[in-house]
Design a protein around this motif. Structure first.
Motif, PDB file in Angstrom:
ATOM      1  N   VAL A   1       0.813  -1.222   0.000  1.00 24.29           N
ATOM      2  CA  VAL A   1       0.000   0.000   0.000  1.00 24.29           C
ATOM      3  C   VAL A   1       0.848   1.274   0.000  1.00 24.29           C
ATOM      4  CG1 VAL A   1      -1.849  -1.185   1.226  1.00 24.29           C
ATOM      5  CG2 VAL A   1      -0.131   0.085   2.535  1.00 24.29           C
ATOM      6  N   LYS A   2       2.177   1.158   0.021  1.00 24.96           N
ATOM      7  CA  LYS A   2       3.044   2.315   0.249  1.00 24.96           C
ATOM      8  C   LYS A   2       2.956   3.381  -0.839  1.00 24.96           C
ATOM      9  CE  LYS A   2       7.129   0.032  -1.736  1.00 24.96           C
ATOM     10  NZ  LYS A   2       8.501  -0.435  -1.452  1.00 24.96           N
TER      11      LYS A   2
ATOM     12  N   GLY B   1       0.237   4.428  -2.245  1.00 25.46           N
ATOM     13  CA  GLY B   1      -1.021   5.154  -2.118  1.00 25.46           C
ATOM     14  C   GLY B   1      -1.858   5.137  -3.380  1.00 25.46           C
ATOM     15  N   TYR B   2      -2.365   6.286  -3.741  1.00 26.09           N
ATOM     16  CA  TYR B   2      -3.294   6.394  -4.878  1.00 26.09           C
ATOM     17  C   TYR B   2      -2.625   6.052  -6.209  1.00 26.09           C
ATOM     18  CZ  TYR B   2      -6.914   8.284  -7.930  1.00 26.09           C
ATOM     19  OH  TYR B   2      -7.886   8.421  -8.897  1.00 26.09           O
TER      20      TYR B   2
ATOM     21  N   TRP C   1      -3.418   1.940  -3.730  1.00 22.74           N
ATOM     22  CA  TRP C   1      -3.029   1.223  -2.521  1.00 22.74           C
ATOM     23  C   TRP C   1      -2.744  -0.270  -2.769  1.00 22.74           C
ATOM     24  CZ3 TRP C   1      -6.527   5.175  -2.691  1.00 22.74           C
ATOM     25  CH2 TRP C   1      -6.176   6.317  -1.958  1.00 22.74           C
TER      26      TRP C   1
END
Length: 284
Positions: free
Chosen positions: A62-63, A65-66, A70
């Motif tokens: 998930v590091k 993000g968008y 994720w």
């Protein structure tokens, strides 16, 4: 007179009147609902004649993000597994995982079962051989493809809601990366053998739903590239023939030898990923 008196004596005999049935203690049932608990095997060996199919999926971390939503749109790992119980207490299986197109052959045997008054825990052995099936130009020798994983699973159903297990494991990798520090002298960046220990549990919040968790701690210290621990937490929903587990954790290889030996996702840095396991079983 003797013939007439004999039945009277038999009726008055306390041993004949007090016949008590001795009940044999039965093993504890439903310590776990599934052979899997996130990334680890449980002590469960299904009943003889059971066939089970596993679908296991791990998204990316998930590091970012968008950027890759994720991890949902990042490169993922998938495993298909097929398990059968030909004999009581013995399960065998075959699986293939997307990472390095790794095939697995494995077996699990219930050595002891938790039984009130007799055995306080269940003890189960799990062994796994993994074969990297990528093209031959990735290897010097055919044996370089092989990895081995052995585990003893010690489990206890503590209450009707809570079950816990502890599992020491041993991984052996036939070939490791390294370098020549002198002509003809090669040194690996990691050892061939690796020990680790797992603790995992399940707490039922309702009849068909439970909170699940596991923690995998490396023990062996390597010259470099030491694997990171795995911390995972999730939710399990089950029926008589299906089980669905949804969770977040650090392991992404799915194959147990790769997970324990190669994991570099560090939970202290927030390097988690989302995953799920789906199992379907049939009884024949």
């Amino acid at each position: 007179m003797l013939l007439c008196l004999s039945p009277v004596r038999a009726q008055d005999d306390p041993q004949a009147v007090r016949t008590e049935a001795v009940k044999k203690p039965k093993p504890v049932k439903n310590t776990f609902e599934n052979i899997w608990l996130i990334d680890n095997q449980t002590s469960l060996v299904p009943i003889k004649g059971t066939f089970q199919m596993d679908i296991m999926h791990r998204f990316g971390t998930v590091k970012n993000g968008y950027e890759d939503f994720w991890g949902f749109f990042a490169p993922s790992n998938i495993r298909l597994g097929f398990n059968y119980v030909p004999l009581n207490k013995l399960m065998i299986g075959l699986a293939i995982t997307k990472a390095n197109m790794t095939w697995e052959g494995y077996a699990k045997y219930a050595i002891f079962q938790q039984t009130p008054g007799r055995m306080p825990v269940s003890v189960t052995y799990y062994g796994n051989i993994a074969i990297d099936s990528r093209p031959a130009d990735n290897f010097v020798n055919p044996s370089d493809r092989l990895m081995y994983f052995n585990q003893i699973i010690i489990a206890r159903k503590i209450s009707e809601r809570f079950s816990l297990l502890v599992s020491p494991s041993y991984t052996h990798v036939n070939v490791v990366d390294g370098y020549f520090y002198e002509p003809g002298k090669y040194k690996g960046v990691m050892k061939h053998d690796h020990f680790s220990i797992t603790s995992a549990g399940r707490f039922k919040i309702k009849e068909s739903m439970a909170v699940i968790f596991n923690y995998d701690q490396p023990i062996t210290k390597h010259p470099s590239n030491n694997p990171a621990p795995n911390l995972a937490l999730g939710l399990e929903m089950s029926t008589s023939a299906h089980s669905f587990q949804f969770f977040v954790g650090n392991f992404n290889y799915i194959t147990p030898s790769r997970n324990n030996y190669f994991n570099q996702n560090d939970y202290s840095k927030g390097e988690f990923l989302i995953g799920f396991n789906i199992t379907r079983l049939w009884n024949y």
